[in-house]
Design an enzyme around this catalytic site. Sequence first.
Site, mmCIF file in Angstrom:
data_model
loop_
_atom_site.group_PDB
_atom_site.id
_atom_site.type_symbol
_atom_site.label_atom_id
_atom_site.label_comp_id
_atom_site.label_asym_id
_atom_site.label_seq_id
_atom_site.Cartn_x
_atom_site.Cartn_y
_atom_site.Cartn_z
ATOM 1 C CE LYS A 98 -3.948 -0.476 4.751
ATOM 2 N NZ LYS A 98 -5.285 0.115 4.991
ATOM 3 C CG HIS A 118 -2.096 -0.901 1.107
ATOM 4 N ND1 HIS A 118 -1.997 -2.250 1.355
ATOM 5 C CD2 HIS A 118 -3.397 -0.678 0.769
ATOM 6 C CE1 HIS A 118 -3.189 -2.819 1.181
ATOM 7 N NE2 HIS A 118 -4.051 -1.882 0.823
#
Length: 266
Positions: A159, A155
């Site tokens: 995040k 990601h």
Amino acid sequence: MKEIKVIIAGPRGRMGHEAVLLMERTEHFNLVAAVDYKHGGEKISDLPGMPALDTPIYGDLHTCLEEVEADVLLDLTTPEVGKQHVTLAVERGLRSVIGTTGFTEEELKQLTETAKEKAVGTIIAPNFAIGAVLMMKFSQMAAKYFQDVEVIELHHDQKLDAPSGTAVKTVELIRQNRESKQQGHPNEVEQLEGARGANVDGIHIHSVRLPGLIAHQEVMFGGDGQMLTVRHDSFNRASFMSGVKLSIETVMNLDHLVYGLENIID
């Protein structure tokens, strides 16, 4: 389709921005309010890059619910704020679609009980991308035939939680079709702590966080002389909007909590 009045919490985020655009282009969605602690008292049109909507922004959800009549709360904030928002929504009897992750088993159990008691529809989705949901389902199917498996999730570097909710949900589904087994050599030693990633019932999860990534995951199954890799990639947040739309429409007909988009698609 009957009009659905929606409140979006977290409109400034990248997911929130896409969700506002979804509201604008979907005829039966009516964005009646937004919640953003930094921009209370303003309108959606005041935010950079947003469409010219006169939708009011409230600094907190409690005040918003006191003044606005809505059908569904769409929460796209942070894990901690999302937990507070869904708890308040369920207590108030407001249907909610929650896109934040990080809920513990105990928190989900409590929310499930409260939603059932209040008969209020709630959907918590670790991932709104239909392709990601299929990836999880395919992985669950494969686990019946491949006992050795590891998960790599990748990601963007902003995040907040690791591993991702998608990875955790994937492992939960795999465990339903896989006997408990410690993956790797029984006497293996980590020369550096964490080198083998998180361990859930012998399934290792590895989290990558880098700029340039959006949301990606591959599930690797190993067997004698072969390997099966199930992978999904989201290249932009628009990939999540079909799942957001489906969730908002579906939650209108629920009277309980559903965890995971795979439980509302055929």
